[in-house]
Write a protein that holds these residues in place. Structure first.
Motif, PDB file in Angstrom:
ATOM      1  N   UNK A  78      80.004  44.636  53.222  1.00  0.00           N
ATOM      2  CA  UNK A  78      78.944  43.726  53.667  1.00  0.00           C
ATOM      3  C   UNK A  78      79.097  42.359  52.996  1.00  0.00           C
ATOM      4  N   UNK A  79      78.241  41.432  53.375  1.00  0.00           N
ATOM      5  CA  UNK A  79      78.375  40.081  52.861  1.00  0.00           C
ATOM      6  C   UNK A  79      77.277  39.686  51.866  1.00  0.00           C
ATOM      7  N   UNK A  80      76.161  40.376  51.941  1.00  0.00           N
ATOM      8  CA  UNK A  80      74.991  39.952  51.160  1.00  0.00           C
ATOM      9  C   UNK A  80      75.073  40.291  49.681  1.00  0.00           C
ATOM     10  N   UNK A  81      73.978  40.028  48.968  1.00  0.00           N
ATOM     11  CA  UNK A  81      73.922  40.280  47.522  1.00  0.00           C
ATOM     12  C   UNK A  81      73.562  41.731  47.169  1.00  0.00           C
TER      13      UNK A  81
ATOM     14  N   UNK B 222      62.585  48.914  50.658  1.00  0.00           N
ATOM     15  CA  UNK B 222      62.557  48.514  49.243  1.00  0.00           C
ATOM     16  C   UNK B 222      63.368  47.232  49.030  1.00  0.00           C
ATOM     17  N   UNK B 223      64.175  46.884  50.025  1.00  0.00           N
ATOM     18  CA  UNK B 223      65.122  45.786  49.812  1.00  0.00           C
ATOM     19  C   UNK B 223      64.632  44.477  50.420  1.00  0.00           C
ATOM     20  N   UNK B 224      65.388  43.421  50.155  1.00  0.00           N
ATOM     21  CA  UNK B 224      65.085  42.119  50.735  1.00  0.00           C
ATOM     22  C   UNK B 224      66.413  41.462  51.032  1.00  0.00           C
ATOM     23  N   UNK B 225      66.350  40.259  51.597  1.00  0.00           N
ATOM     24  CA  UNK B 225      67.598  39.547  51.886  1.00  0.00           C
ATOM     25  C   UNK B 225      68.284  39.100  50.597  1.00  0.00           C
ATOM     26  N   UNK B 226      67.569  39.138  49.473  1.00  0.00           N
ATOM     27  CA  UNK B 226      68.195  38.609  48.248  1.00  0.00           C
ATOM     28  C   UNK B 226      68.625  39.698  47.275  1.00  0.00           C
ATOM     29  N   UNK B 227      68.101  40.922  47.430  1.00  0.00           N
ATOM     30  CA  UNK B 227      68.591  41.982  46.551  1.00  0.00           C
ATOM     31  C   UNK B 227      68.220  43.385  47.041  1.00  0.00           C
TER      32      UNK B 227
ATOM     33  N   UNK C 170      76.949  42.489  41.381  1.00  0.00           N
ATOM     34  CA  UNK C 170      76.185  42.164  42.594  1.00  0.00           C
ATOM     35  C   UNK C 170      75.986  40.658  42.690  1.00  0.00           C
ATOM     36  N   UNK C 171      76.243  40.134  43.869  1.00  0.00           N
ATOM     37  CA  UNK C 171      76.134  38.692  44.067  1.00  0.00           C
ATOM     38  C   UNK C 171      77.486  37.997  43.983  1.00  0.00           C
TER      39      UNK C 171
ATOM     40  N   UNK D 168      60.651  50.403  40.430  1.00  0.00           N
ATOM     41  CA  UNK D 168      61.596  49.691  39.595  1.00  0.00           C
ATOM     42  C   UNK D 168      62.637  48.915  40.420  1.00  0.00           C
ATOM     43  N   UNK D 169      63.053  49.499  41.551  1.00  0.00           N
ATOM     44  CA  UNK D 169      64.181  48.916  42.282  1.00  0.00           C
ATOM     45  C   UNK D 169      63.804  48.170  43.556  1.00  0.00           C
ATOM     46  N   UNK D 170      62.525  48.045  43.838  1.00  0.00           N
ATOM     47  CA  UNK D 170      62.124  47.297  45.027  1.00  0.00           C
ATOM     48  C   UNK D 170      61.968  45.822  44.679  1.00  0.00           C
ATOM     49  N   UNK D 171      62.239  44.981  45.664  1.00  0.00           N
ATOM     50  CA  UNK D 171      62.048  43.547  45.465  1.00  0.00           C
ATOM     51  C   UNK D 171      60.608  43.209  45.855  1.00  0.00           C
ATOM     52  N   UNK D 172      59.675  43.669  45.007  1.00  0.00           N
ATOM     53  CA  UNK D 172      58.250  43.569  45.350  1.00  0.00           C
ATOM     54  C   UNK D 172      57.743  42.132  45.436  1.00  0.00           C
ATOM     55  N   UNK D 173      58.435  41.219  44.759  1.00  0.00           N
ATOM     56  CA  UNK D 173      57.985  39.832  44.777  1.00  0.00           C
ATOM     57  C   UNK D 173      58.354  39.137  46.090  1.00  0.00           C
ATOM     58  N   UNK D 174      59.174  39.799  46.896  1.00  0.00           N
ATOM     59  CA  UNK D 174      59.663  39.159  48.120  1.00  0.00           C
ATOM     60  C   UNK D 174      58.695  39.408  49.271  1.00  0.00           C
ATOM     61  N   UNK D 175      58.322  38.318  49.929  1.00  0.00           N
ATOM     62  CA  UNK D 175      57.440  38.442  51.095  1.00  0.00           C
ATOM     63  C   UNK D 175      58.202  39.191  52.191  1.00  0.00           C
TER      64      UNK D 175
END
Ligand SMILES: [Zn+2]
Length: 440
Positions: free
Chosen positions: A208-211, A8-13, A171-172, A81-88
């Motif tokens: 962790x380091x990410x967003x 459900x996640x991506x490198x950005x959220x 977050x971020x 609702x919580x997946x970053x669906x727009x992320x390839x």
């Protein structure tokens, strides 16, 4: 019901553990009974299309009849609702299994997803065969991990992780946790918690380091110890919620023992024995590469800079040393198969010799060479030794036999750290040892 979730996640959220935490809260309101801690299953870290931790989730619950549809709707809408669906590359999947026992075939599928490569086709075949339900978004790849999480029931060795989450609005931003309290927690709970700090660099690694929404995660042997450790860490920002997961992290579950070098395959993580066949060479960016062979073949082994102490061990190996290497198999373009080292077990050390000039028979001083084939001369008394030869002397090896593990900061989620050796859960005995242990 077993509910598997993945991707459900991506490198950005986002973070699939967070979706699972929200789902636990919603399911509690529906009065379901949890049959286990939420399971966090780390899958093969070498799958080329996964760049993050490759973790999938499974919730195992008992519910009253009639609630089935409500539970499924809740899970599906949370994932949407919580997946970053727009992320390839984010291709969520959900799997529902209404079964008391997880079928053996699905357990095998899970092992294969942890150690190797499995296909969506195979996942769909099993879901159909055993009457499960799957929902996939976009290319549906998340169904693979969701089914694997259902199938890994953690009957063997396992650990726990308490994950504390941040308020969404934080977050971020830079994470605020009192670092000294993490070092103190590590001291007070060792060896029953692990991977809290990297001692080589004096750095905390539970944040962790990410967003993503994770503030920090504490890993350990039991739910009690991770909860106690959580109480010792001082967050300097609000903790939104926290949850304890049961997991295959820190168990070496990804490593496949292979009998010969010609059996290693790309994208697998292997444990294999060999004899050093080429001395280590240091390549730019301070990586160390050496080669090992057996009767069936030869491969390169690489210790990269962040592996820390492991790189030093690799550098000290010499031809004919006998080793067992642990790591992911890669095929760099134009290069032979290479094992990216996670661990080295030095089994036996070859004798190491140096060749030195002989010493003067009269005064004991080491002689000077007069050139190739021209003999030696004593600088002190002037005597010449026309047919003397260099002498071979055995030198002591600095390296000692034994197991060496990559630095904490470069360990995979699945890598079993040194601290866990002897604490593995195989049966009643190991469990008892933990239960009887008293917190100081
Ligand atoms: Zn002399």
């Amino acid at each position: 019901m077993h509910i598997g979730l993945d991707d459900t996640d991506s490198t950005r959220k986002g973070c699939t553990t967070y979706v699972a935490a929200l789902l636990v809260e919603k399911l509690e309101k529906l009065n379901v009974t949890f049959l286990d801690y939420p399971n966090l299953i780390r899958l093969n870290p070498n799958v080329p299309w996964k760049t993050r931790g490759n973790g999938a989730l499974c919730l195992r619950i008992k519910h009253t009849s009639g609630l089935e549809d409500k539970i499924k709707e809740t899970a599906i809408s949370l994932v949407e609702e919580h997946s970053d669906l727009a992320f390839k590359g984010t291709d969520p999947g959900i799997v529902f299994f209404q079964n008391v026992e997880v079928p053996e075939d699905i357990k095998v599928f899970a092992k294969n997803a942890i150690m190797g490569i499995v296909t969506l086709k195979e996942a769909m075949r099993l879901i159909k065969k055993f009457g499960g339900e799957a929902l996939g978004f976009k290319n549906c790849r998340g169904i693979i991990g969701a089914l694997a999480a259902v199938g890994e029931t953690l009957e063997g060795d396992h650990t726990f992780e308490l994950i504390a989450y941040r308020l969404p609005e934080n977050c971020g931003l830079k994470r605020k946790v009192d670092e000294a309290s993490i070092f103190e927690m590590d001291e007070l709970t060792r060896p029953y918690t692990f991977n809290n700090v990297d001692t080589e660099k004096g750095r905390v690694i539970i944040t962790p380091r990410g967003p993503d929404p994770i503030l920090f995660g504490v890993r350990g042997e039991t739910p009690e110890i991770v909860k106690k450790a959580f109480g010792l860490v001082k967050p300097l920002e609000s903790v939104d919620r926290w949850l304890v997961f049961r997991t295959n992290q820190g168990t070496d579950a990804h490593l496949k023992r292979v009998a010969a070098l010609n059996q290693i395959e790309q994208y697998n993580s292997v444990v294999v024995k060999g004899v050093v066949s080429r001395n280590p060479r240091i390549i730019p960016l301070r990586h160390v590469i050496f080669s090992i062979k057996d009767e069936t073949g030869e491969v390169d082994c690489a210790a990269y800079e962040p592996t820390g102490a492991l790189r030093k061990v690799a550098r000290d190996l010499i031809v004919d040393d006998s080793v067992e290497v642990y790591g992911a198999v890669r095929k760099p373009a134009g290069k032979p198969l290479t094992i990216n080292l996670e661990k080295i077990n030095v089994l036996a050390l070859a004798p190491k010799f140096v060749f030195q000039n002989p010493v003067c028979e009269k005064c004991g001083k080491r002689l000077k060479s007069m050139g190739k084939g021209k003999g030696f001369r004593c600088e002190k008394c002037g005597t010449r030794f026309g047919d003397a030869r260099k002498v071979q002397t055995a030198v002591e090896r600095e390296l000692k036999a034994g197991l060496y593990v990559t630095s904490t900061r470069s360990q995979r989620h699945l890598t079993k750290p040194l601290r866990r050796y002897g604490l593995e859960k195989h049966g009643a005995e190991a469990e008892g040892m933990i239960e009887n242990w008293q917190f100081p």
